[in-house]
Write a protein that holds these residues in place. Structure first.
Motif, mmCIF file in Angstrom:
data_model
loop_
_atom_site.group_PDB
_atom_site.id
_atom_site.type_symbol
_atom_site.label_atom_id
_atom_site.label_comp_id
_atom_site.label_asym_id
_atom_site.label_seq_id
_atom_site.Cartn_x
_atom_site.Cartn_y
_atom_site.Cartn_z
ATOM 1 N N THR A 34 -34.491 -42.632 -12.075
ATOM 2 C CA THR A 34 -34.022 -41.274 -11.762
ATOM 3 C C THR A 34 -32.792 -40.862 -12.570
ATOM 4 O OG1 THR A 34 -32.629 -42.037 -9.939
ATOM 5 C CG2 THR A 34 -34.912 -41.441 -9.410
ATOM 6 N N ILE A 35 -32.249 -41.769 -13.368
ATOM 7 C CA ILE A 35 -31.057 -41.456 -14.168
ATOM 8 C C ILE A 35 -31.490 -40.929 -15.518
ATOM 9 C CG2 ILE A 35 -28.915 -42.330 -15.160
ATOM 10 C CD1 ILE A 35 -28.973 -42.328 -12.101
ATOM 11 N N ARG A 36 -30.936 -39.804 -15.907
ATOM 12 C CA ARG A 36 -31.224 -39.160 -17.188
ATOM 13 C C ARG A 36 -29.901 -38.963 -17.927
ATOM 14 N NH1 ARG A 36 -35.597 -39.909 -15.101
ATOM 15 N NH2 ARG A 36 -37.160 -38.403 -14.483
ATOM 16 N N ALA A 37 -29.979 -38.977 -19.248
ATOM 17 C CA ALA A 37 -28.792 -38.682 -20.063
ATOM 18 C C ALA A 37 -29.199 -37.805 -21.228
ATOM 19 C CB ALA A 37 -28.144 -39.962 -20.568
ATOM 20 N N HIS A 38 -28.377 -36.832 -21.505
ATOM 21 C CA HIS A 38 -28.566 -35.948 -22.653
ATOM 22 C C HIS A 38 -27.316 -36.075 -23.514
ATOM 23 C CE1 HIS A 38 -29.792 -32.449 -24.981
ATOM 24 N NE2 HIS A 38 -28.529 -32.121 -24.960
#
Length: 123
Positions: A34-38
């Motif tokens: 569930t962890i996203r990074a941009h």
């Protein structure tokens, strides 16, 4: 004598700036569960650091539960060879549901190389 000194100084400035200009890069994304990074990066130069990649972005928890010990590993990778030139980790810590955290870092490169940034979330 003055003309020679001026020409010499101009050549030194041109040589020190050669091959390294500020170039923006399109945003990139990485995810794990569930962890996203941009993040996005650009090449820049300074007298103290030489050529470097400045990386900035945000990580967010897209899930409904808290996630602990979140970190983001970023690697500066040479495009022609695929070797890692520099690597840094950003410890983000605990992220609540829907929480977002920003980050910024510098990765050390060389002025004559072409690089990309690869990111991985660790938790």
């Amino acid at each position: 004598m003055k003309k020679t000194l001026i020409v010499f100084l101009l050549i030194m400035v041109a040589v020190s700036l050669a091959g390294c200009t500020t170039t923006p890069a399109a945003g990139q994304e990485t995810a794990r569960d569930t962890i996203r990074a941009h993040y996005a990066y650009n090449t820049d130069w300074s007298p103290g650091l030489g050529c470097y990649q400045k990386v900035s972005g945000y990580a967010f928890n897209a899930g409904n539960t808290t996630v602990e010990n979140v970190a983001l590993n970023l690697n500066l990778v040479s495009v022609p060879t695929g070797t890692i030139r520099d690597s840094r980790s950003v410890f983000i810590g605990t992220m609540g549901a829907g929480q977002s955290v920003t980050f910024e870092m510098v990765l050390d490169g060389e002025c004559t190389q072409d690089y990309r940034i690869d990111g991985t979330i660790v938790k």
